[in-house]
Design a protein around this motif. Structure first.
Motif, PDB file in Angstrom:
ATOM      1  N   LYS A 117      30.024  15.459  -0.498  1.00  0.00           N
ATOM      2  CA  LYS A 117      28.688  15.526   0.103  1.00  0.00           C
ATOM      3  C   LYS A 117      27.625  15.098  -0.905  1.00  0.00           C
ATOM      4  N   ASP A 121      25.161  12.018  -0.338  1.00  0.00           N
ATOM      5  CA  ASP A 121      23.711  12.229  -0.403  1.00  0.00           C
ATOM      6  C   ASP A 121      23.062  11.270  -1.396  1.00  0.00           C
ATOM      7  N   LEU A 153      28.496  15.650   8.641  1.00  0.00           N
ATOM      8  CA  LEU A 153      27.316  15.002   8.064  1.00  0.00           C
ATOM      9  C   LEU A 153      26.455  14.313   9.119  1.00  0.00           C
TER      10      LEU A 153
END
Length: 178
Positions: A117, A121, A153
């Motif tokens: 993640k 990001d 996501l």
């Protein structure tokens, strides 16, 4: 890849997200090779899996992709814990205002610890700075873990990308607004 015991809690703050250097080539290849083999585990044609690994993850190509960063290719971005690379991502702009995640792998010892993640990001922020407002990703359809990860996501499935030579290599393409 050498197995390393990881404590239950990883201090994610100690993990640095940064552009790869040429000194990182061997570690990038190791993570990508392991990750692709895992993702392609159900593929019966192991020789074809090895061919794809050799095509995508050889030292000359990785070096070129480290050195030639542009809007179309963001370069290799790594998650580094001390001097060890524990995750990699690469992407770029594929069309006007459309970014894509081309590759994402995390060392199997660090899965489900927030590394993937953080890498997504970081790449997403880079793509937004380039004016992208949409993001694509594709991965082997057989990889249910990737499907769950990207759905979490906010990605939505667009369609399958059928491999006419070998259906085991059929992919899913997903999209989200960023």
């Amino acid at each position: 890849m050498k197995q390393v015991n990881v404590k239950e809690s990883l201090n994610v703050e100690k993990v640095r997200i940064e552009l790869a250097t040429k000194e990182d080539i061997d570690q990038i290849i190791a993570i990508c090779t392991e990750g692709y083999a895992y993702a392609a585990a159900i593929v019966k044609d192991k020789e074809k899996v090895q061919e794809k690994v050799e095509e995508y993850y050889h030292p000359e190509r990785i070096l070129k992709e480290i050195e030639e960063v542009s809007a179309k290719w963001s370069g290799w971005i790594v998650a580094r814990l001390d001097e060890r690379i524990i995750g990699v991502i690469g992407g770029g702009t594929v069309d006007s205002k459309v970014g894509k995640i081309f590759v994402l792998y995390v060392d199997s010892n660090y899965l489900r610890k927030g590394i993937g993640k953080r890498l997504v990001d970081h790449l997403t922020q880079m793509q937004q700075l380039l004016g992208n407002n949409t993001q694509l990703v594709s991965f082997l359809k057989s990889n249910k873990e990737d499907l769950l990860f990207y759905e979490a996501l906010g990605f939505k499935t667009i369609h399958d990308i059928v491999d006419n030579e070998n259906s085991d290599f059929t992919s899913i393409e997903m999209i989200r607004d960023i």
